[in-house]
Design a protein around this motif. Structure first.
Motif, PDB file in Angstrom:
ATOM      1  N   VAL A 125       0.860  -1.187   0.000  1.00  0.00           N
ATOM      2  CA  VAL A 125       0.000   0.000   0.000  1.00  0.00           C
ATOM      3  C   VAL A 125       0.894   1.233   0.000  1.00  0.00           C
ATOM      4  O   VAL A 125       1.685   1.442   0.920  1.00  0.00           O
ATOM      5  CB  VAL A 125      -0.937   0.024   1.220  1.00  0.00           C
ATOM      6  N   GLU A 126       0.774   2.033  -1.035  1.00  0.00           N
ATOM      7  CA  GLU A 126       1.520   3.290  -1.129  1.00  0.00           C
ATOM      8  C   GLU A 126       0.644   4.406  -0.575  1.00  0.00           C
ATOM      9  O   GLU A 126      -0.489   4.591  -1.003  1.00  0.00           O
ATOM     10  CB  GLU A 126       1.878   3.574  -2.590  1.00  0.00           C
ATOM     11  N   LEU A 127       1.186   5.153   0.374  1.00  0.00           N
ATOM     12  CA  LEU A 127       0.429   6.218   1.033  1.00  0.00           C
ATOM     13  C   LEU A 127       1.107   7.554   0.782  1.00  0.00           C
ATOM     14  O   LEU A 127       2.295   7.722   1.079  1.00  0.00           O
ATOM     15  CB  LEU A 127       0.334   5.943   2.538  1.00  0.00           C
ATOM     16  N   VAL A 128       0.360   8.492   0.220  1.00  0.00           N
ATOM     17  CA  VAL A 128       0.879   9.829  -0.071  1.00  0.00           C
ATOM     18  C   VAL A 128       0.038  10.837   0.705  1.00  0.00           C
ATOM     19  O   VAL A 128      -1.177  10.934   0.501  1.00  0.00           O
ATOM     20  CB  VAL A 128       0.818  10.145  -1.579  1.00  0.00           C
ATOM     21  N   LEU A 129       0.684  11.581   1.591  1.00  0.00           N
ATOM     22  CA  LEU A 129      -0.002  12.548   2.442  1.00  0.00           C
ATOM     23  C   LEU A 129       0.580  13.940   2.228  1.00  0.00           C
ATOM     24  O   LEU A 129       1.751  14.082   1.860  1.00  0.00           O
ATOM     25  CB  LEU A 129       0.148  12.164   3.916  1.00  0.00           C
ATOM     26  N   PRO A 130      -0.223  14.991   2.461  1.00  0.00           N
ATOM     27  CA  PRO A 130       0.335  16.343   2.392  1.00  0.00           C
ATOM     28  C   PRO A 130       1.331  16.571   3.521  1.00  0.00           C
ATOM     29  O   PRO A 130       1.384  15.803   4.490  1.00  0.00           O
ATOM     30  CB  PRO A 130      -0.901  17.236   2.539  1.00  0.00           C
ATOM     31  N   GLU A 131       2.139  17.605   3.385  1.00  0.00           N
ATOM     32  CA  GLU A 131       3.142  17.887   4.414  1.00  0.00           C
ATOM     33  C   GLU A 131       2.491  18.084   5.776  1.00  0.00           C
ATOM     34  O   GLU A 131       3.033  17.671   6.798  1.00  0.00           O
ATOM     35  CB  GLU A 131       3.942  19.134   4.043  1.00  0.00           C
ATOM     36  N   GLN A 132       1.321  18.674   5.795  1.00  0.00           N
ATOM     37  CA  GLN A 132       0.615  18.871   7.060  1.00  0.00           C
ATOM     38  C   GLN A 132      -0.880  18.856   6.816  1.00  0.00           C
ATOM     39  O   GLN A 132      -1.407  19.647   6.031  1.00  0.00           O
ATOM     40  CB  GLN A 132       1.023  20.194   7.721  1.00  0.00           C
ATOM     41  N   LEU A 133      -1.578  17.942   7.486  1.00  0.00           N
ATOM     42  CA  LEU A 133      -3.029  17.918   7.419  1.00  0.00           C
ATOM     43  C   LEU A 133      -3.602  18.993   8.339  1.00  0.00           C
ATOM     44  O   LEU A 133      -3.044  19.256   9.404  1.00  0.00           O
ATOM     45  CB  LEU A 133      -3.561  16.555   7.866  1.00  0.00           C
ATOM     46  N   PRO A 134      -4.706  19.607   7.941  1.00  0.00           N
ATOM     47  CA  PRO A 134      -5.345  20.550   8.869  1.00  0.00           C
ATOM     48  C   PRO A 134      -5.945  19.785  10.037  1.00  0.00           C
ATOM     49  O   PRO A 134      -6.173  18.576   9.955  1.00  0.00           O
ATOM     50  CB  PRO A 134      -6.440  21.186   7.998  1.00  0.00           C
ATOM     51  N   PRO A 135      -6.184  20.473  11.161  1.00  0.00           N
ATOM     52  CA  PRO A 135      -6.867  19.801  12.278  1.00  0.00           C
ATOM     53  C   PRO A 135      -8.227  19.286  11.833  1.00  0.00           C
ATOM     54  O   PRO A 135      -8.999  20.017  11.216  1.00  0.00           O
ATOM     55  CB  PRO A 135      -7.002  20.906  13.336  1.00  0.00           C
ATOM     56  N   LEU A 136      -8.499  18.020  12.122  1.00  0.00           N
ATOM     57  CA  LEU A 136      -9.736  17.400  11.657  1.00  0.00           C
ATOM     58  C   LEU A 136     -10.640  17.046  12.828  1.00  0.00           C
ATOM     59  O   LEU A 136     -10.169  16.603  13.868  1.00  0.00           O
ATOM     60  CB  LEU A 136      -9.442  16.117  10.867  1.00  0.00           C
ATOM     61  N   ASP A 137     -11.923  17.216  12.626  1.00  0.00           N
ATOM     62  CA  ASP A 137     -12.920  16.757  13.582  1.00  0.00           C
ATOM     63  C   ASP A 137     -12.810  15.235  13.719  1.00  0.00           C
ATOM     64  O   ASP A 137     -12.513  14.522  12.751  1.00  0.00           O
ATOM     65  CB  ASP A 137     -14.311  17.154  13.077  1.00  0.00           C
TER      66      ASP A 137
END
Length: 257
Positions: free
Chosen positions: A138-150
């Protein structure tokens, strides 16, 4: 002429009345939709809370009891005289069974509600999920920083990824899955999940999900709709399966204290 004018006025009054009735019905429909959505989100929240509670009880209750049992078995085995080889072998087998049960209990606890999602958030939970699928890269690509999420939105995205990976393993015979989480300007969060499996006929797959055959696609769409999101599914037999979720950031940013 006067009769015609009277008829026109009566018709206008009737049209005005019909428009008012239409507006009242539309308002009532919108209110009913909001109440239905609120109720559905409450039911989903209760379900997740039940999962969290059961997972905690499995981990802290059953799991800790099994650990204590293994320690007791170790203590008893250590106190047996050297001539009691048969008894020591029986204790060893009992300990192995307790260890296997503990491993299964912990796995079930994580499937119900991974503690890492509550403790460290969505990013860490997705990384754990990507590592935990046996035999499927599984290849996972995430942004440098996620915004705070509910919490509810983090749970929604995790559950969709979990369901997609389960389908890739159980139904698609995929050899690779790619999960990409991205931010679209200032207004959208998007998650794309693509596998290289056998694909499917989407209409048939959605119908199978409605008939309770376990692919989870209908429930996935319903949950996304609860948060004003959009779910787009794309698949052609033999060409893999793609899932795209878009959620408005205004519904997911955690409010500041």
């Amino acid at each position: 002429m006067e009769t015609d004018l009277t008829a026109v006025q009566a018709l206008n009054r009737r049209i005005d009345e019909l428009m008012r009735q239409h507006a009242a019905l539309l308002t009532q429909l919108q209110q009913d939709q909001r109440r239905t959505r609120h109720l559905a989100r409450s039911v989903w929240r209760i379900e997740e809370e039940a999962r969290r509670r059961i997972a905690r009880e499995l981990h802290d209750g059953v799991g800790q009891n099994l650990v204590a049992l293994m320690r007791q078995l170790d203590t008893i085995a250590a106190q047996l005289p050297p001539v009691a080889a048969q008894g020591r072998g029986g204790l060893l087998r009992a300990r192995e069974l307790a260890q296997a049960t503990l491993d299964d209990t912990r796995s079930l606890s994580r499937l119900l509600r991974p503690q890492i999602l509550d403790d460290l958030g969505l990013e860490a939970a997705l990384r754990w999920l990507a590592r935990s699928v046996d035999g499927l890269p599984v290849e996972l690509v995430l942004p440098e920083q996620l915004p705070p999420l509910d919490d509810e939105i983090a749970t929604l995205l995790f559950r969709v990824a979990q369901e997609a990976l389960s389908n890739a393993v159980r139904h698609a015979a995929a050899s690779h899955v790619r999960i990409v989480v991205s931010l679209r300007g200032t207004g959208q969060l998007r998650m794309d999940i693509a596998d290289d499996g056998r694909g499917c006929d989407l209409d048939a797959a959605l119908a199978a999900g409605r008939d309770g055959q376990g692919n989870g696609l209908g429930g996935m769409r319903d949950r996304v709709n609860l948060f004003d999101g959009r779910l787009n599914l794309q698949s052609i037999p033999g060409k893999g399966f793609n899932i795209c979720i878009e959620l408005p950031l205004r519904t997911i940013a955690r409010s500041e204290p």
